[in-house]
Enzyme design. Structure first.
Site, PDB file in Angstrom:
ATOM      1  N   GLU A 145      13.536  68.590  67.631  1.00 18.89           N
ATOM      2  CA  GLU A 145      12.667  68.964  68.708  1.00 18.89           C
ATOM      3  C   GLU A 145      12.740  67.913  70.211  1.00 18.89           C
ATOM      4  O   GLU A 145      12.822  66.812  70.014  1.00 18.89           O
ATOM      5  CB  GLU A 145      11.096  68.999  68.318  1.00 18.89           C
ATOM      6  CG  GLU A 145      10.295  69.752  69.168  1.00 18.89           C
ATOM      7  CD  GLU A 145       9.024  70.422  68.263  1.00 18.89           C
ATOM      8  OE1 GLU A 145       9.167  71.513  67.964  1.00 18.89           O
ATOM      9  OE2 GLU A 145       8.154  69.705  67.872  1.00 18.89           O
ATOM     10  N   LYS A 185      10.063  67.111  72.527  1.00 15.89           N
ATOM     11  CA  LYS A 185       8.456  66.991  72.741  1.00 15.89           C
ATOM     12  C   LYS A 185       8.235  65.717  73.517  1.00 15.89           C
ATOM     13  O   LYS A 185       8.173  64.541  72.834  1.00 15.89           O
ATOM     14  CB  LYS A 185       7.843  67.188  71.530  1.00 15.89           C
ATOM     15  CG  LYS A 185       6.514  67.182  71.437  1.00 15.89           C
ATOM     16  CD  LYS A 185       5.785  67.985  70.186  1.00 15.89           C
ATOM     17  CE  LYS A 185       5.794  67.259  68.945  1.00 15.89           C
ATOM     18  NZ  LYS A 185       5.072  67.800  67.948  1.00 15.89           N
ATOM     19  N   LYS A 218       9.768  76.621  71.880  1.00 14.08           N
ATOM     20  CA  LYS A 218       8.491  76.759  71.198  1.00 14.08           C
ATOM     21  C   LYS A 218       7.407  76.610  72.192  1.00 14.08           C
ATOM     22  O   LYS A 218       7.136  76.037  73.111  1.00 14.08           O
ATOM     23  CB  LYS A 218       8.722  75.081  70.859  1.00 14.08           C
ATOM     24  CG  LYS A 218       7.372  74.611  69.753  1.00 14.08           C
ATOM     25  CD  LYS A 218       7.781  74.767  68.321  1.00 14.08           C
ATOM     26  CE  LYS A 218       6.736  74.146  67.437  1.00 14.08           C
ATOM     27  NZ  LYS A 218       6.947  72.755  67.279  1.00 14.08           N
ATOM     28  N   GLU A 252       5.558  81.527  62.057  1.00 13.48           N
ATOM     29  CA  GLU A 252       4.884  80.421  61.555  1.00 13.48           C
ATOM     30  C   GLU A 252       3.674  80.850  60.863  1.00 13.48           C
ATOM     31  O   GLU A 252       2.651  81.675  61.611  1.00 13.48           O
ATOM     32  CB  GLU A 252       4.648  79.217  62.527  1.00 13.48           C
ATOM     33  CG  GLU A 252       3.901  78.070  62.270  1.00 13.48           C
ATOM     34  CD  GLU A 252       3.569  77.148  63.400  1.00 13.48           C
ATOM     35  OE1 GLU A 252       2.480  76.848  63.627  1.00 13.48           O
ATOM     36  OE2 GLU A 252       4.785  76.805  64.065  1.00 13.48           O
ATOM     37  N   ASN A 269       3.840  75.881  58.470  1.00 12.13           N
ATOM     38  CA  ASN A 269       3.506  74.591  59.142  1.00 12.13           C
ATOM     39  C   ASN A 269       2.488  73.826  58.225  1.00 12.13           C
ATOM     40  O   ASN A 269       1.158  74.274  57.883  1.00 12.13           O
ATOM     41  CB  ASN A 269       2.743  75.128  60.415  1.00 12.13           C
ATOM     42  CG  ASN A 269       2.509  73.502  61.274  1.00 12.13           C
ATOM     43  OD1 ASN A 269       2.340  72.658  61.063  1.00 12.13           O
ATOM     44  ND2 ASN A 269       2.268  74.142  62.532  1.00 12.13           N
ATOM     45  N   GLU A 316       7.830  72.733  58.483  1.00 11.49           N
ATOM     46  CA  GLU A 316       7.194  72.311  59.867  1.00 11.49           C
ATOM     47  C   GLU A 316       6.081  71.396  59.962  1.00 11.49           C
ATOM     48  O   GLU A 316       5.459  71.352  59.085  1.00 11.49           O
ATOM     49  CB  GLU A 316       6.934  73.411  60.765  1.00 11.49           C
ATOM     50  CG  GLU A 316       7.927  74.550  61.020  1.00 11.49           C
ATOM     51  CD  GLU A 316       7.083  75.772  61.725  1.00 11.49           C
ATOM     52  OE1 GLU A 316       6.285  75.528  62.482  1.00 11.49           O
ATOM     53  OE2 GLU A 316       7.689  76.890  61.793  1.00 11.49           O
ATOM     54  N   SER A 317       6.258  70.052  60.468  1.00 13.17           N
ATOM     55  CA  SER A 317       5.106  69.196  60.626  1.00 13.17           C
ATOM     56  C   SER A 317       5.542  68.103  59.488  1.00 13.17           C
ATOM     57  O   SER A 317       5.291  68.520  58.464  1.00 13.17           O
ATOM     58  CB  SER A 317       3.755  69.942  60.828  1.00 13.17           C
ATOM     59  OG  SER A 317       3.813  70.443  62.099  1.00 13.17           O
TER      60      SER A 317
END
Length: 261
Positions: free
Chosen positions: A54, A56, A116, A165, A186, A216-217
């Site tokens: 990513e 970010k 995103k 998601e 997530n 994710e995360s």
């Protein structure tokens, strides 16, 4: 109002403004609107690492992550590292991103690019295509089943992949439909921002095998990926881990090399 409610309320105002400035017809005339898209789902199925890296700059949970890295270098670095795809944050107010970041990433690499974003309107999907995205993100918790269906079917008609998601079983059940390519779990509770890999483990058995599973995360080390791979996960979205270093591409290279050893 929790942070997610605030983001969505602001997003509705922002999208209304963008629609009044740039009509859909103008977006459809973009040079990128006719380009052939790259499928992230296909790339993940064929990959041993499954890394989606990513770009970010900041987030509501971490404030500033990195304002010094430019998108061009990050995209090039990720491509050289051999990631499967790149996620580009385009939300300005909360994440410091923009659609220009997506354009720059598109000009810098041939990776499948994920826009995103907090998508709440079909306009944003047409925008994603016009700015060079290959994939859109839909967040189940902010959408109805009807919206998920409408948005994902529009995306498919534009040859965009759809990553949907979810955070829990209820969201998963309302989201399963043929117009989704990838189901992302997530691990972060968007209301409390706490992270736990147990969410990915628990939901893995409920996701039909027709969908590419993405976690994710909270994936900041190789161990997390090794733990989740036996649960059928093919994709791993990694944001802050690479972006908090001085060289996101080199950091991704080292990570993937260690993972493949």
């Amino acid at each position: 109002m929790n942070i997610l409610d605030k983001i969505v309320a602001d997003k509705r105002k922002e999208v209304a403004l963008r629609k009044s400035l740039i009509p859909v017809k103008q977006l459809e005339q973009s040079i990128l609107f006719t380009r052939t898209t790259n499928s992230l789902a296909t790339a993940l199925k064929a990959s041993s690492s499954g890394i989606i890296a990513e770009h970010k700059r900041r987030s509501p949970s971490k404030s500033v992550i990195n304002h010094n890295l430019n998108v061009f270098d990050v995209a090039k670095g990720y491509e050289d590292a051999g990631v499967c795809g790149m996620s580009v944050l385009t939300d300005g107010k909360y994440f410091g991103g923009s659609l220009d970041d997506l354009l720059t990433a598109r000009a810098s690499c041939n990776l499948p690019l994920l826009r995103k974003e907090f998508i709440i309107d079909t306009y944003q999907i047409i925008e994603a295509k016009a700015y060079g995205a290959d994939v859109i993100l839909l967040i189940a918790t902010i959408l109805t089943r009807e919206e998920i269906k409408t948005f994902s079917e529009l995306a498919k008609s534009l040859n965009l992949d759809v990553l949907l998601e979810v955070h829990n079983e209820e969201e998963l059940h309302k989201s399963i439909m043929p117009s989704i390519d990838m189901l992302g779990v997530n691990n972060r509770n968007l209301k409390t921002f706490e992270v736990s890999l147990e969410i990915s483990k628990a939901l893995s058995t409920l996701i039909p095998n027709d969908f590419v599973k993405v976690s994710e995360s909270g994936i900041s080390n190789i161990e997390a990926i090794k733990i989740l791979q036996p649960y059928g996960y093919k994709g791993f979205l990694i944001g802050e881990n690479f972006m908090k270093t001085d060289n996101a591409g080199a950091s991704a290279t080292a990570f993937i090399n260690a993972l493949n050893q």
